[in-house]
Every structure is written in structure tokens, then in C-alpha cells.
Write an enzyme that holds these catalytic residues in place. Structure first.
Site, PDB file in Angstrom:
ATOM      1  N   GLY A  13      10.551 -20.007  34.455  1.00 12.48           N
ATOM      2  CA  GLY A  13      11.644 -19.799  33.492  1.00 12.48           C
ATOM      3  C   GLY A  13      12.487 -18.589  33.868  1.00 12.48           C
ATOM      4  O   GLY A  13      12.904 -17.814  33.019  1.00 12.48           O
ATOM      5  N   TYR A  48       7.637 -23.454  16.523  1.00 18.87           N
ATOM      6  CA  TYR A  48       7.668 -22.328  17.466  1.00 18.87           C
ATOM      7  C   TYR A  48       6.447 -21.422  17.231  1.00 18.87           C
ATOM      8  O   TYR A  48       5.705 -21.090  18.152  1.00 18.87           O
ATOM      9  CB  TYR A  48       8.963 -21.548  17.252  1.00 18.87           C
ATOM     10  CG  TYR A  48       9.166 -20.347  18.126  1.00 18.87           C
ATOM     11  CD1 TYR A  48       9.387 -20.472  19.491  1.00 18.87           C
ATOM     12  CD2 TYR A  48       9.174 -19.061  17.583  1.00 18.87           C
ATOM     13  CE1 TYR A  48       9.604 -19.358  20.283  1.00 18.87           C
ATOM     14  CE2 TYR A  48       9.392 -17.945  18.362  1.00 18.87           C
ATOM     15  CZ  TYR A  48       9.608 -18.100  19.715  1.00 18.87           C
ATOM     16  OH  TYR A  48       9.824 -17.001  20.493  1.00 18.87           O
ATOM     17  N   GLN A  89      16.757 -16.190  29.050  1.00 19.84           N
ATOM     18  CA  GLN A  89      17.226 -14.915  28.503  1.00 19.84           C
ATOM     19  C   GLN A  89      16.404 -13.741  29.038  1.00 19.84           C
ATOM     20  O   GLN A  89      16.955 -12.723  29.435  1.00 19.84           O
ATOM     21  CB  GLN A  89      17.148 -14.936  26.962  1.00 19.84           C
ATOM     22  CG  GLN A  89      17.833 -13.731  26.331  1.00 19.84           C
ATOM     23  CD  GLN A  89      17.314 -13.403  24.933  1.00 19.84           C
ATOM     24  OE1 GLN A  89      16.320 -13.950  24.478  1.00 19.84           O
ATOM     25  NE2 GLN A  89      18.004 -12.511  24.252  1.00 19.84           N
ATOM     26  N   LYS A  91       3.116 -20.543  19.431  1.00 16.50           N
ATOM     27  CA  LYS A  91       2.838 -19.157  19.829  1.00 16.50           C
ATOM     28  C   LYS A  91       1.418 -18.736  19.434  1.00 16.50           C
ATOM     29  O   LYS A  91       0.691 -18.136  20.232  1.00 16.50           O
ATOM     30  CB  LYS A  91       3.879 -18.197  19.240  1.00 16.50           C
ATOM     31  CG  LYS A  91       5.249 -18.311  19.894  1.00 16.50           C
ATOM     32  CD  LYS A  91       5.187 -18.035  21.379  1.00 16.50           C
ATOM     33  CE  LYS A  91       6.521 -18.087  22.066  1.00 16.50           C
ATOM     34  NZ  LYS A  91       6.412 -18.092  23.539  1.00 16.50           N
TER      35      LYS A  91
HETATM   36  N1  SER Z   1      13.980 -14.587  19.271  1.00  8.39           N
HETATM   37  C1  SER Z   1      12.998 -15.547  18.865  1.00  8.39           C
HETATM   38  C2  SER Z   1      13.599 -16.616  18.031  1.00  8.39           C
HETATM   39  O1  SER Z   1      14.420 -16.323  17.222  1.00  8.39           O
HETATM   40  C3  SER Z   1      11.878 -14.881  18.117  1.00  8.39           C
HETATM   41  O2  SER Z   1      10.808 -14.639  18.961  1.00  8.39           O
HETATM   42  O3  SER Z   1      13.229 -17.731  18.150  1.00  8.39           O
END
Ligand code: SER
Length: 318
Positions: A8, A143, A12, A147
Site C-alpha cells: 500500500g 472498519y 495516504q 481493526k
Molecule cells: N482516518 C481514519 C478514518 O477516518 C481513522 O483511523 O477512517
């Protein structure tokens, strides 16, 4: 760390971390892994090796690890929070299927692995202010589910197989280099672009919504320092709370306005992102990271704002 693979590398975090690691370990020793359609460009492409590494393809990871005698993998492949809500199966495939592939290759080839976790690994029932290192983690987003599962899986590989897995829980990351793609904290990056372009900023998050944020130079240093930390001092591995600043949209708006007095902002709340933000902590307690590997942020909101505005003015020719 001598030979590093970044999975990756054009995202970002990856696009800046790859260049920073090349500066430290030598250009030839840091391989930029990318997927077709997200090829490295410019300095990232020209300064060192690059290879196609799709994290969902274990063989591709293994081939590159063997070819370059890789000893450390930075696994930065992920869908951010708002995108993952719309593509939960893909988020799981990349976040957990991809991590499993990476850990298996790491086990066979004796690599250390860094996989970022996030403030999103906590849910609404964790203490919101001063969220402890070890507390309840019941996220309500896909998400967050990937994680917290990733933290557990990484700890399992460390305990069971001795794989050197380490991680930090990143806050929202702010940078002028590569844009984030579909996170809940993205507004804190976009707001600077609007300010420098002389445009009114439409804020998708309500005033009063506090989240942890961090300037990219601190985040890169955290990712490198945790992997270089003395393992005998580490009581935790996956994953460390780290923090540097916490603000709501009104506070960052007023800070930018100190330097751009004509800047205007209006609220148009995005219900998806607002619900995610409401389920996350306001501010993490990063005491364990400070004690176990001397973590210390360098940027506060004012220092970050001055640097962001200066760098973006150059980047955007304003
Ligand atoms: N920057 C991330 C998000 O907003 C948070 O870990 O998904």
C-alpha cells in the site's frame, strides 16, 4: 530493519512513509508495493524498487519477500471507515484476509510486521475521554471490526508463532501530500485545502464532535519508532494508543481563521460520517506508548496549522 516491503505504498500513509524509510535504510532496501491502478509516480517510482503486491494474493507477497530478502513488512492496505461501511466484504477481505496472508508469509520468512490500528477500533461503550490503552473494544463499524480483529490476530501470531508484530492506533492523519480516501476524519485535511484555495468549507461533521488527530510527520515517526523499539520494554504489541491533539470542527476552523481571516465555514452534516464519529473516542490516553517506547508527539494544532498552510500554499501555487 534492513529490507522493507511497504504494502500500500501509494496511499495516504505509504507515499510518505516509503520515502522516509528510503532516507533511513537506503533507497534500494525499501520496496514500494502497489496494486495495478495505483502505480507509484515521480520520486516514489524513481527512487527505489517497486513491485505489484496485492495483499489478497499471498503468493505475490511471498515472491517479493523472497526476491528482496525482506525482513520487515509495513502492511498499509485498508479501506477507510466511510468506504468500508459501503463495502464491508471488501473491507474484510483486505483488512483480515490480507493481514492473514501477510502474517503467514511473515511466519515462514521471519519478517516483522507493522499493521496500523485506529481510534476506530473503539466503540461507543469505551470511555470517551482519556480512553485507556486496555479497555472494552466493541466498534460498530466494519472498519473498526477489521481493526480490532487485526489487533487480536497480530497478537495471536506473536504469541503462538513468535512473529514480531507491532502496531499503533492512529488518530485521523493530516497531511498536505497524498489525500486520505474516504475516512471520517478527512474533513480535517479538506478544511486546509478550502482555506488555501479561498473557498468556503462545507463541514460534514457537527460542531462539538471531538476526535484525535495527528500531523503526518508525527505519525511516520511513530510507525518507525515502534518497529525500532527495544522489544524487552514492550508490555503491549497490538496496538498502542498514540495521541497528539484532539479538536472539534469549530476549534480547527477558528485556528485556521487566525492565519486566514477571510476563511468561512458552513455545516452540512453527513449522517454516515457523523454516526461513525459519534461512536469513536474523543481523546485517547497514550501513557503506555510514552512509557514503553518513549513516544512523544512534536506537533500541536498551532504548529500543524502553520506548516499545513505554508506547504499547501506552495503545492497549490497560492
Ligand atoms: N482516518 C481514519 C478514518 O477516518 C481513522 O483511523 O477512517
Amino acid at each position: 530493519m534492513k529490507n522493507v516491503l511497504i504494502i500500500g505504498s501509494t496511499g495516504q500513509i505509504g507515499s510518505e512513509l516509503t520515502m522516509k524509510l528510503r532516507g533511513i535504510y537506503g533507497n534500494a532496501n525499501v520496496v514500494a508495493g502497489y496494486i495495478p491502478g495505483a502505480e507509484p509516480k515521480g520520486e516514489l517510482a524513481e527512487s527505489g524498487p517497486k513491485e505489484i503486491v496485492d495483499i489478497t494474493n499471498a503468493q505475490q507477497i511471498a515472491d517479493v519477500v523472497k526476491k528482496y530478502d525482506i525482513d520487515t513488512i509495513y502492511n498499509l492496505a485498508a479501506l477507510l471507515s466511510a468506504v468500508a461501511e459501503n463495502k464491508p466484504q471488501l473491507a474484510w477481505k483486505i483488512g483480515i484476509g490480507g493481514l492473514m496472508n501477510t502474517l503467514e508469509v511473515a511466519r515462514e520468512h521471519h519478517c516483522a510486521v507493522f499493521t496500523p490500528s485506529s481510534i476506530g477500533s473503539f466503540g461507543p461503550n469505551a470511555p470517551k475521554d482519556g480512553t485507556p490503552q486496555d479497555t472494552i473494544q466493541q466498534p460498530r463499524t466494519m472498519y473498526g471490526v477489521t481493526k480490532v480483529s487485526g489487533e487480536l490476530l497480530s497478537n495471536y501470531y506473536a504469541l503462538k508463532f513468535g512473529v514480531d508484530t507491532r502496531s499503533v492506533r492512529f488518530p485521523g492523519l493530516i497531511s498536505y501530500v497524498a489525500p486520505p480516501g474516504g475516512g471520517t476524519t478527512d474533513y480535517a485535511v479538506d478544511i486546509y485545502y478550502s482555506a488555501v484555495r479561498g473557498e468556503k468549507f462545507i463541514c460534514p461533521i457537527k460542531a462539538g464532535t471531538f476526535m484525535d488527530m495527528m500531523y503526518m510527520p508525527d505519525a511516520l515517526r511513530a510507525a518507525i519508532e515502534i518497529m525500532e523499539a527495544d522489544p524487552s520494554r514492550l508490555q503491549h504489541r497490538n496496538s498502542f494508543n498514540i495521541a497528539s491533539m484532539s479538536f472539534d470542527p469549530d476549534i480547527i476552523y477558528r485556528k485556521i481563521k487566525e492565519y486566514v481571516p477571510s476563511f468561512e465555514m458552513e455545516y452540512q452534516v453527513d449522517p454516515l460520517r457523523q454516526a461513525i464519529a459519534d461512536s469513536w473516542p474523543n481523546r485517547l490516553d497514550d501513557t503506555c506508548a510514552r512509557i514503553e517506547w518513549d513516544w512523544k508527539p512534536e506537533y500541536d494544532l498551532d504548529g500543524m496549522t502553520r506548516d499545513m498552510l505554508e506547504k499547501l500554499r506552495v503545492k497549490l501555487g497560492k
